[in-house]
Design a protein around this motif. Structure first.
Motif, PDB file in Angstrom:
ATOM      1  N   ALA A 112       0.036   7.214   2.498  1.00 37.48           N
ATOM      2  CA  ALA A 112      -0.972   6.291   1.086  1.00 37.48           C
ATOM      3  C   ALA A 112      -1.911   7.247   0.774  1.00 37.48           C
ATOM      4  N   VAL A 113      -2.442   7.075   2.194  1.00 36.50           N
ATOM      5  CA  VAL A 113      -3.263   7.958   2.148  1.00 36.50           C
ATOM      6  C   VAL A 113      -3.851   9.677   1.413  1.00 36.50           C
ATOM      7  N   GLN A 114      -2.576  10.305   1.139  1.00 36.54           N
ATOM      8  CA  GLN A 114      -3.217  11.555   1.184  1.00 36.54           C
ATOM      9  C   GLN A 114      -2.117  11.385  -0.530  1.00 36.54           C
ATOM     10  N   ALA A 115      -1.532  10.677  -0.745  1.00 40.55           N
ATOM     11  CA  ALA A 115      -1.708  10.141  -2.218  1.00 40.55           C
ATOM     12  C   ALA A 115      -2.576   9.887  -3.079  1.00 40.55           C
ATOM     13  N   HIS A 141      -0.378  -0.571   5.727  1.00 43.12           N
ATOM     14  CA  HIS A 141      -0.487   1.178   5.649  1.00 43.12           C
ATOM     15  C   HIS A 141      -2.181   1.271   4.727  1.00 43.12           C
ATOM     16  N   ILE A 142      -2.983   1.897   5.488  1.00 44.79           N
ATOM     17  CA  ILE A 142      -3.938   2.201   5.440  1.00 44.79           C
ATOM     18  C   ILE A 142      -3.485   3.536   3.997  1.00 44.79           C
ATOM     19  N   PRO A 151      -9.933   0.359   5.266  1.00 42.50           N
ATOM     20  CA  PRO A 151     -11.402   1.117   5.647  1.00 42.50           C
ATOM     21  C   PRO A 151     -12.180   1.322   5.306  1.00 42.50           C
ATOM     22  N   GLY A 152     -13.345   0.298   5.874  1.00 39.16           N
ATOM     23  CA  GLY A 152     -14.660   1.478   5.281  1.00 39.16           C
ATOM     24  C   GLY A 152     -15.222   2.466   6.096  1.00 39.16           C
ATOM     25  N   TYR A 197       1.792  -2.523  13.709  1.00 42.20           N
ATOM     26  CA  TYR A 197       2.595  -3.911  13.433  1.00 42.20           C
ATOM     27  C   TYR A 197       1.747  -3.567  11.609  1.00 42.20           C
ATOM     28  N   LEU A 198       0.841  -3.578  11.661  1.00 42.83           N
ATOM     29  CA  LEU A 198      -0.067  -3.969  10.231  1.00 42.83           C
ATOM     30  C   LEU A 198       0.796  -3.410   9.134  1.00 42.83           C
ATOM     31  N   ASN A 199       1.855  -1.916   9.990  1.00 45.11           N
ATOM     32  CA  ASN A 199       2.573  -1.183   9.159  1.00 45.11           C
ATOM     33  C   ASN A 199       3.421  -1.633   8.826  1.00 45.11           C
ATOM     34  N   GLU A 200       3.791  -2.492   9.432  1.00 40.81           N
ATOM     35  CA  GLU A 200       5.303  -2.895   9.777  1.00 40.81           C
ATOM     36  C   GLU A 200       5.198  -4.274   8.263  1.00 40.81           C
ATOM     37  N   GLN A 201       4.567  -4.994   8.478  1.00 41.57           N
ATOM     38  CA  GLN A 201       4.171  -6.191   7.091  1.00 41.57           C
ATOM     39  C   GLN A 201       3.286  -5.012   5.730  1.00 41.57           C
TER      40      GLN A 201
END
Length: 997
Positions: free
Chosen positions: A241-244, A600-601, A576-577, A593-597
């Motif tokens: 997601a970050v790169q895209a 994702h960043i 994130p900031g 665990y955040l990714n599993e939910q």
């Protein structure tokens, strides 16, 4: 909790900071060297993640030249090269003024600050050396204003009388006295930074056309611009997601970014932090904030004004900072002192400590509600008390961040040991921190809670026992509408029942249980009223706070272990900031665990909090619109005004990051977390809120082991190198910008067309039509173009006519450099409630002469074509919300000559004056309704034709063609503002002043 309001001095209304321009730019140059507005290596040896010696080494290294064509390994290298630029040559008259301005009236109190091991850090203007007992009682925030006035006192721009006003604050603040203030630096983000740089470029052209030196238009104080407002959540729930999202960001904004990169080269003393680095206020807190400057051997407090209302976040670090309009920031960049009314200061005493499981977000939402109720608009709020020791620096920054939401100019936390610990954590060197502490102690600006406290005087007083704070959210449409978590379900059902308003949706009883079933990528899905469709961990308010970020990750971990899963049709995101957040989430092992939910960043920027939430899945969007579902967004942001977060989420709740995850897991805001299960675990048993909520001790342990100083150092070393996409942007080397008239992003604005050296003078309004008739709480989100560009709007039509595909519309914020787009987007908010439409909601109005219902822009152009002036009627708090210069520029371009309201938000009122629009206030107890005004009348405002015959705050008569007349207060609050009005606005005033030197 208990609240008292023992007013010892009537609090004065702080008018938005206004620039008091001198008649000589040269005086700015000479006082600049004295006041330290140009930064030297000494500044940055105590402000960056690199120590002084390592910064010097980095200067010699060969790194990417991504912004200024100079080494950007450290800002040290940039500032030192900037300092080699000689000021323009000055003539004899200017030299005389410069000499006069260089003689400081308080040079006798310039005092050495010794180093513990010998030698000195530098010299400073000593407040104790004045031997005035009144200073000991001053709030710390006022002492910063005092020090600035003393250091810059040349009896020209700043006088000894100004200094005396501040020293005598207890008596003068209730009297609305005006003082000058020179901030140490200016902070910009890209949405507000682009129009600021556009205006500077346009001012250079105007100077050139009028036969003057265009190089006089240059920032004379350090300007830091962080590109953080352009990233959108196009891609979510993906490792890529970050790169895209960054690739899409550059595709959409390449022209804007290249323009900003040009500006960083063309203008002196301007620093640009590239996209993908973080949120401006978190970068300011962790990296840009100096706390104390040491420039050319003169030591003084850091202070900043920014073109984002949440600049106040830096107040948590003990740096005086607040938001101003872009118009005023441009004047501050030119080194001019800012004119402000000396503010009242509310003393807010904190005691006790937060209970287990209560977050800093719960605290700030509570504080926001208390201060809104107390009334702090235009005032400073200064926090003190034993409870301060229980708040981390990040907790303080969270509270300071939301100053605009509770209405204060600042929410200030004086520097103490907690501040010093944070400076060390974020990579500031030991010597730097030692200098900061030594200076602040020596100048009585440091709070040591281990020592007996000198009683300070405040305008009014508040108290809060931190133990009384309980978990809560705010919404569904305003940040200060706090809802205790235990009351959330009941409050939600009340909102469904209530008539349409800040706390109501007017959903008929028989449809409140409606279920909208649909297919989501081949799987059955359903939505109800209150279903969460966006869950976003976002915004500078919370992403700078490790306790709530790691707390959210622990909630995700517990949920994963119990077998809970966020529904796939909920758009989840984590923005994130700064890169530091990513580092400590990875260090803790909790990011997975955040990714599993689904969290994702998605990028490093503001995203959902400013409306850059991206599209919802088409199936979700259709289910909402076809079934008229009141869908919900839950976000860890600071703004939730209707229409801001997403056009399809009518209910928007502000919550802590852990609560964002909890509500995402529940899938609805229609839940009582104390009694109802969030879901069913993998063992078939109900899982409750208490089962996934981490204790304060659990969070503290993870913070202690995961947040490390080296993370800050490595992050900010990396961002100063830029990134591949930024470094590849090619830009021209010219000092005058070559406008591309085909561009739909950057367009030469018409502010100076036909400008002559003669000011247009004062003017009233004659036989004006009412363009719009509003009620209370019209925010800058309603006025200023923001968010996505609606496919049927005048702005969309303009872009389509110029060959821009709908998919490439981008957001209004990204097109702030194009006045044609922005004028068409003014008052284009789909939730706009205009009384002329008799209850219909949307971006239209009635063209009074014909009775036709038109888009606001189209109606305004029809009035202008006929040579007819227009005004706006409004209720209370007109212009509240983010400080947006386009909320004033847009109406001016639409031909609006005056706004008549019950009250104004401070920055917006100032910006109206700055664009030559007359701000008038109804008398107390009166408004359009009580006066029987429908908006169908024609309005004549009588103002003297000579500016010398107008005084700040005088009464003005308004006559209508219906025979009704009424008296208003002219809200020109200072003589300086009258000068702006006489010149047709602040920018023409600046140009005329510079040319006449």
């Amino acid at each position: 909790m208990y609240i008292t309001a023992c007013s010892s001095a009537t609090s004065s209304l702080l008018r938005a900071s206004r620039s008091r321009f001198s008649s000589s730019l040269s005086s700015s140059f000479s006082s600049l060297a004295r006041s330290g507005s140009h930064s030297s290596p000494a500044v940055f040896n105590q402000s960056r993640s690199l120590g002084y010696s390592s910064a010097l080494r980095s200067l010699r290294c060969s790194v990417s030249r991504w912004s200024h064509g100079v080494d950007w390994k450290s800002p040290l290298s940039l500032r030192s090269q900037i300092r080699t630029v000689a000021p323009p040559a000055i003539n004899g008259f200017e030299r005389k003024i410069a000499t006069m301005a260089s003689e400081n009236a308080f040079k006798g109190i310039l005092t050495s600050l010794p180093k513990p091991a010998g030698g000195e850090f530098g010299k400073f203007y000593s407040l104790p050396a004045l031997n005035d007992p009144r200073i000991d009682k001053l709030p710390y925030s006022i002492r910063i204003l005092l020090e600035s006035a003393i250091r810059n006192c040349d009896n020209f721009q700043v006088t000894k009388e100004d200094v005396e006003k501040i020293i005598d604050w207890e008596k003068t603040s209730p009297k609305q006295v005006e003082i000058p203030f020179k901030p140490a630096r200016v902070l910009l983000q890209d949405f507000t930074g682009v129009p600021a740089v556009v205006d500077l470029a346009c001012m250079r052209d105007a100077m050139n056309k009028l036969g003057s030196d265009s190089n006089k238009i240059n920032p004379l104080v350090p300007v830091d611009l962080v590109i953080d407002h352009s990233v959108q959540v196009d891609v979510a729930r993906s490792e890529n997601a970050v790169q895209a999202n960054m690739e899409l960001e550059f595709q959409r904004n390449k022209e804007r970014f290249a323009f900003l990169k040009w500006g960083s080269n063309a203008f002196q003393n301007m620093l640009v932090v590239p996209p993908g680095s973080g949120i401006v206020h978190q970068v300011n807190l962790e990296y840009l904030g100096r706390v104390v400057f040491n420039t050319d051997g003169v030591i003084y407090p850091d202070s900043v004004v920014g073109t984002d209302s949440h600049t106040t976040m830096i107040d948590g670090l003990g740096v005086a900072g607040w938001g101003v309009g872009g118009i005023e920031a441009e004047a501050a960049m030119l080194g001019q002192p800012m004119s402000m009314v000396l503010p009242g200061v509310v003393g807010f005493k904190l005691s006790g400590e937060l209970r287990n499981g209560v977050t800093a977000t719960d605290l700030v939402l509570t504080v926001t509600q208390i201060l809104r109720k107390h009334g702090v608009v235009g005032k400073f709020v200064e926090f003190y008390g034993d409870g301060m020791g229980e708040l981390s620096l990040a907790d303080r920054a969270t509270i300071a961040n939301m100053s605009p939401e509770y209405g204060a100019t600042m929410g200030f936390f004086p520097v103490d040991h907690v501040t010093l610990q944070y400076l060390k954590l974020t990579g500031r060197s030991d010597e730097t921190v030692a200098m900061i502490e030594a200076y602040l102690r020596a100048n009585k600006m440091f709070v040591d809670y281990k020592e007996p406290q000198q009683e300070r005087v405040y305008s009014s007083y508040l108290n809060l026992d931190l133990a009384d704070v309980e978990p809560c959210v705010s919404g569904p449409k305003r940040p200060h509408d706090r809802v205790p978590l235990k009351e959330m379900k009941a409050d939600w059902h009340s909102c469904l029942d209530n008539k349409v308003g800040f706390k109501g949706f007017a959903v008929p009883k028989d449809t409140q249980e409606k279920v909208a079933k649909f297919s989501f990528h081949g799987n059955p899905a359903e939505l109800k009223h209150g279903s969460v469709v966006i869950a976003a961990i976002t915004s500078c308010t919370n992403t700078s706070n490790p306790s709530v970020m790691l707390g959210a990750a622990l909630v995700a971990k517990k949920a994963c272990e119990l077998g809970l899963q966020v529904k796939p049709w909920i758009k989840t995101s984590l923005a994130p900031g700064s890169g530091v957040v990513t580092k400590y989430l990875l260090q803790s092992g909790l990011q997975k665990y955040l990714n599993e939910q689904g969290f994702h960043i998605v990028g490093y920027g503001c995203t959902t909090c400013i409306g850059n939430s991206g599209d919802l899945d088409e199936t979700v969007a259709s289910a909402i619109t076809e079934n008229d579902i009141v869908a919900a967004a839950v976000l860890s942001g600071n703004r939730n005004f209707e229409g801001r977060v997403h056009a399809l989420t009518r209910a928007n709740y502000l919550a802590s990051p852990p609560l964002v995850v909890a509500y995402a897991l529940a899938g609805t805001v229609d839940i009582d977390f104390e009694k109802e299960p969030i879901g069913v675990g993998k063992d078939g048993k109900n899982v409750y809120f208490r089962d996934i909520w981490p204790s304060t001790e659990e969070i503290a342990e993870v913070v202690q082991s995961s947040v490390l100083p080296d993370m800050f150092k490595s992050t900010y070393e990396a961002i100063t190198k830029g990134n591949t996409m930024w470094n590849q942007l090619s830009i021209p080397a010219s000092k005058l910008y070559s406008w591309d008239h085909e561009s739909t992003y950057i367009h030469e604005p018409p502010y100076f067309k036909g400008m002559t050296m003669d000011p247009p003078g004062s003017h009233g309004v004659k036989d004006a039509y009412c363009l719009l008739n509003f009620g209370d709480s019209i925010t800058t989100d309603h006025i200023s173009p923001a968010g996505s560009i609606h496919k049927d709007s005048p702005a969309a039509k303009y872009l389509l006519e110029r060959g821009v595909d709908r998919k490439d519309f981008n957001s209004y914020g990204s097109r702030r450099g194009n006045d044609e787009v922005m004028a068409r987007g003014t008052f284009a908010n789909i939730r706009l409630v205009n009384k002329l439409l008799n209850g219909e909601v949307g971006a239209k109005t009635v063209h009074i002469p014909t009775g036709e219902k038109l888009y606001v822009f189209d109606a305004a152009m029809r009035y202008k074509a006929a040579g007819q002036e227009t005004i706006i009627l409004a209720g209370a708090e007109y212009g509240s919300g983010s400080s947006r210069d386009w909320a004033a520029k847009g109406p001016m371009l639409l031909g609006v000559k005056a706004v008549i309201s019950k009250s104004f938000e401070r920055i917006h009122r100032s910006n109206l004056v700055g664009m030559g629009i007359i701000p008038l206030c109804f008398k107390s107890g009166e408004d359009a309704d009580t006066l029987g005004l429908t908006g169908h009348e024609r309005y004549t405002i009588d103002l003297p034709s000579k500016i010398s015959e107008i005084r700040p705050g005088q009464d003005v008569t308004v006559n209508t063609d219906s025979g009704k007349s009424f008296t208003c207060t002219a809200r020109f609050d200072t003589e300086v503002e009258l000068a702006y009005f006489n010149n047709g606005g602040i920018l023409p005033y600046v140009i005329r002043q510079l040319i006449t030197q």
